[in-house]
Design a protein around this motif. Structure first.
Motif, PDB file in Angstrom:
ATOM      1  N   ASP A   1       0.833  -1.212   0.000  1.00  0.00           N
ATOM      2  CA  ASP A   1       0.000   0.000   0.000  1.00  0.00           C
ATOM      3  C   ASP A   1       0.863   1.256   0.000  1.00  0.00           C
ATOM      4  O   ASP A   1       0.544   2.242   0.649  1.00  0.00           O
ATOM      5  CB  ASP A   1      -0.960   0.004   1.200  1.00  0.00           C
ATOM      6  N   TRP A   2       1.968   1.189  -0.742  1.00  0.00           N
ATOM      7  CA  TRP A   2       2.829   2.359  -0.918  1.00  0.00           C
ATOM      8  C   TRP A   2       2.553   2.973  -2.283  1.00  0.00           C
ATOM      9  O   TRP A   2       2.120   2.276  -3.211  1.00  0.00           O
ATOM     10  CB  TRP A   2       4.302   1.943  -0.834  1.00  0.00           C
ATOM     11  N   PRO A   3       2.792   4.257  -2.443  1.00  0.00           N
ATOM     12  CA  PRO A   3       2.541   4.880  -3.752  1.00  0.00           C
ATOM     13  C   PRO A   3       3.480   4.324  -4.819  1.00  0.00           C
ATOM     14  O   PRO A   3       4.671   4.118  -4.567  1.00  0.00           O
ATOM     15  CB  PRO A   3       2.803   6.372  -3.489  1.00  0.00           C
ATOM     16  N   VAL A   4       2.936   4.077  -5.982  1.00  0.00           N
ATOM     17  CA  VAL A   4       3.737   3.553  -7.098  1.00  0.00           C
ATOM     18  C   VAL A   4       4.322   4.742  -7.857  1.00  0.00           C
ATOM     19  O   VAL A   4       3.838   5.117  -8.921  1.00  0.00           O
ATOM     20  CB  VAL A   4       2.884   2.647  -8.014  1.00  0.00           C
ATOM     21  N   THR A   5       5.342   5.329  -7.273  1.00  0.00           N
ATOM     22  CA  THR A   5       6.013   6.480  -7.881  1.00  0.00           C
ATOM     23  C   THR A   5       7.287   6.017  -8.569  1.00  0.00           C
ATOM     24  O   THR A   5       7.806   4.931  -8.284  1.00  0.00           O
ATOM     25  CB  THR A   5       6.369   7.532  -6.823  1.00  0.00           C
ATOM     26  N   GLU A   6       7.812   6.843  -9.446  1.00  0.00           N
ATOM     27  CA  GLU A   6       9.057   6.492 -10.125  1.00  0.00           C
ATOM     28  C   GLU A   6      10.203   6.368  -9.130  1.00  0.00           C
ATOM     29  O   GLU A   6      11.078   5.500  -9.287  1.00  0.00           O
ATOM     30  CB  GLU A   6       9.395   7.540 -11.194  1.00  0.00           C
ATOM     31  N   GLU A   7      10.214   7.196  -8.087  1.00  0.00           N
ATOM     32  CA  GLU A   7      11.268   7.116  -7.078  1.00  0.00           C
ATOM     33  C   GLU A   7      11.200   5.793  -6.313  1.00  0.00           C
ATOM     34  O   GLU A   7      12.222   5.165  -6.039  1.00  0.00           O
ATOM     35  CB  GLU A   7      11.166   8.296  -6.108  1.00  0.00           C
ATOM     36  N   ASN A   8       9.988   5.359  -5.977  1.00  0.00           N
ATOM     37  CA  ASN A   8       9.837   4.072  -5.279  1.00  0.00           C
ATOM     38  C   ASN A   8      10.220   2.905  -6.178  1.00  0.00           C
ATOM     39  O   ASN A   8      10.852   1.942  -5.728  1.00  0.00           O
ATOM     40  CB  ASN A   8       8.404   3.898  -4.768  1.00  0.00           C
ATOM     41  N   ILE A   9       9.832   2.974  -7.444  1.00  0.00           N
ATOM     42  CA  ILE A   9      10.196   1.918  -8.382  1.00  0.00           C
ATOM     43  C   ILE A   9      11.716   1.868  -8.543  1.00  0.00           C
ATOM     44  O   ILE A   9      12.323   0.786  -8.531  1.00  0.00           O
ATOM     45  CB  ILE A   9       9.512   2.138  -9.743  1.00  0.00           C
ATOM     46  N   THR A  10      12.351   3.038  -8.668  1.00  0.00           N
ATOM     47  CA  THR A  10      13.805   3.092  -8.818  1.00  0.00           C
ATOM     48  C   THR A  10      14.502   2.468  -7.617  1.00  0.00           C
ATOM     49  O   THR A  10      15.459   1.690  -7.758  1.00  0.00           O
ATOM     50  CB  THR A  10      14.266   4.551  -8.999  1.00  0.00           C
TER      51      THR A  10
ATOM     52  N   ASP B   1       9.134   9.861  -2.426  1.00  0.00           N
ATOM     53  CA  ASP B   1       9.668  11.003  -3.166  1.00  0.00           C
ATOM     54  C   ASP B   1      11.179  10.992  -3.355  1.00  0.00           C
ATOM     55  O   ASP B   1      11.730  11.916  -3.945  1.00  0.00           O
ATOM     56  CB  ASP B   1       9.258  12.312  -2.478  1.00  0.00           C
ATOM     57  N   SER B   2      11.855   9.939  -2.852  1.00  0.00           N
ATOM     58  CA  SER B   2      13.307   9.907  -2.989  1.00  0.00           C
ATOM     59  C   SER B   2      13.846   8.486  -2.900  1.00  0.00           C
ATOM     60  O   SER B   2      13.817   7.877  -1.828  1.00  0.00           O
ATOM     61  CB  SER B   2      13.974  10.782  -1.912  1.00  0.00           C
ATOM     62  N   ALA B   3      14.355   7.990  -4.026  1.00  0.00           N
ATOM     63  CA  ALA B   3      14.973   6.664  -4.032  1.00  0.00           C
ATOM     64  C   ALA B   3      16.223   6.658  -3.168  1.00  0.00           C
ATOM     65  O   ALA B   3      16.523   5.659  -2.503  1.00  0.00           O
ATOM     66  CB  ALA B   3      15.319   6.262  -5.465  1.00  0.00           C
ATOM     67  N   ASP B   4      16.936   7.761  -3.133  1.00  0.00           N
ATOM     68  CA  ASP B   4      18.167   7.847  -2.339  1.00  0.00           C
ATOM     69  C   ASP B   4      17.869   7.810  -0.846  1.00  0.00           C
ATOM     70  O   ASP B   4      18.568   7.145  -0.082  1.00  0.00           O
ATOM     71  CB  ASP B   4      18.938   9.131  -2.682  1.00  0.00           C
ATOM     72  N   ALA B   5      16.826   8.514  -0.429  1.00  0.00           N
ATOM     73  CA  ALA B   5      16.473   8.530   0.991  1.00  0.00           C
ATOM     74  C   ALA B   5      16.027   7.146   1.450  1.00  0.00           C
ATOM     75  O   ALA B   5      16.371   6.705   2.554  1.00  0.00           O
ATOM     76  CB  ALA B   5      15.371   9.555   1.251  1.00  0.00           C
ATOM     77  N   THR B   6      15.280   6.438   0.609  1.00  0.00           N
ATOM     78  CA  THR B   6      14.835   5.092   0.975  1.00  0.00           C
ATOM     79  C   THR B   6      16.023   4.138   1.004  1.00  0.00           C
ATOM     80  O   THR B   6      16.080   3.231   1.853  1.00  0.00           O
ATOM     81  CB  THR B   6      13.765   4.582  -0.008  1.00  0.00           C
ATOM     82  N   ALA B   7      16.974   4.334   0.116  1.00  0.00           N
ATOM     83  CA  ALA B   7      18.183   3.509   0.122  1.00  0.00           C
ATOM     84  C   ALA B   7      18.952   3.698   1.430  1.00  0.00           C
ATOM     85  O   ALA B   7      19.411   2.727   2.045  1.00  0.00           O
ATOM     86  CB  ALA B   7      19.067   3.873  -1.068  1.00  0.00           C
TER      87      ALA B   7
END
Length: 205
Positions: A87-96, A163-169
């Motif tokens: 149930d997370w947003p399917v954003t480009e940042e999350n996909i990345t 909103d940030s692939a780097d922050a999630t990493a």
């Protein structure tokens, strides 16, 4: 001549009187095809207390059904399936982020290895992350369940923002998911990801 003139006058009066007795033809009936023209002026009454719905057109999100993703069969489809299950947003940042994460775990060319792209121990029969799942659909479900289990709150929160692939990493590096912590980024590649399809049997097709 006067009798003739009088007779002529009476004849004219008789003709006019006869015409006045002829019934007037009724108006032509309206054909069904003309009904819209006739009723164009109709009004619709709205009951008291009914208010118009306020519709926002500022942004739209679309969710893709699981069956569509399974049919697609790529690592991007699997990443989206995990996001939907969590149930997370399917954003480009999350996909990345998901694409980079699976690449770090199993490599791009064999991302579906053991039907366990993230080497997840939960539900796979391998506590160290070396277990396997029946198919990639089950793997996506357990990956989302594990992330949302409470053991990875920073990762969950970062995915919620989306909103940030780097922050999630950075959140996954700091978490206990991998004992190596991915070298806190030194063992983590941010190069563009490759879209690669898994074999049909890995999806249970």
């Amino acid at each position: 001549m006067r009798p003739l003139a009088g007779f002529a006058t009476l004849a004219v009066i008789g003709i006019v009187g006869t015409l006045s007795l002829v019934p007037v033809a009724p108006p032509s009936p309206v054909l069904a095809a003309d009904a819209d023209t006739v009723t164009a002026g109709q009004t619709v009454e709205i009951a008291d207390g009914v208010t118009a719905q306020q519709v926002s057109h500022e942004s739209y999100t679309a969710s893709t059904g699981p069956q569509t993703l399974v049919a697609g069969g790529t690592n991007v489809d699997w990443a989206k399936l995990v996001l939907i299950d969590g149930d997370w947003p399917v954003t480009e940042e999350n996909i990345t982020f998901m694409m980079r994460w699976t690449r770090q775990e199993n490599g791009a060319d064999n991302w579906w290895n053991r039907n366990n792209p993230l080497n997840n121990g939960q539900g796979s029969g391998g506590g160290s992350g070396l277990g396997s799942y029946v198919d990639l659909v089950e793997a996506a479900f357990y990956a989302a369940q594990n992330i949302k289990s409470g053991r990875y709150p920073a990762v969950d929160a970062a995915l919620q923002r989306g909103d940030s692939a780097d922050a999630t990493a950075q959140a996954i590096w700091a978490s206990p998911w991998a004992s190596s912590h991915y070298g806190y980024g030194t063992h983590w590649s941010s190069r563009p990801y490759e879209v690669i399809e898994a074999p049909a049997e890995a999806w249970g097709r």
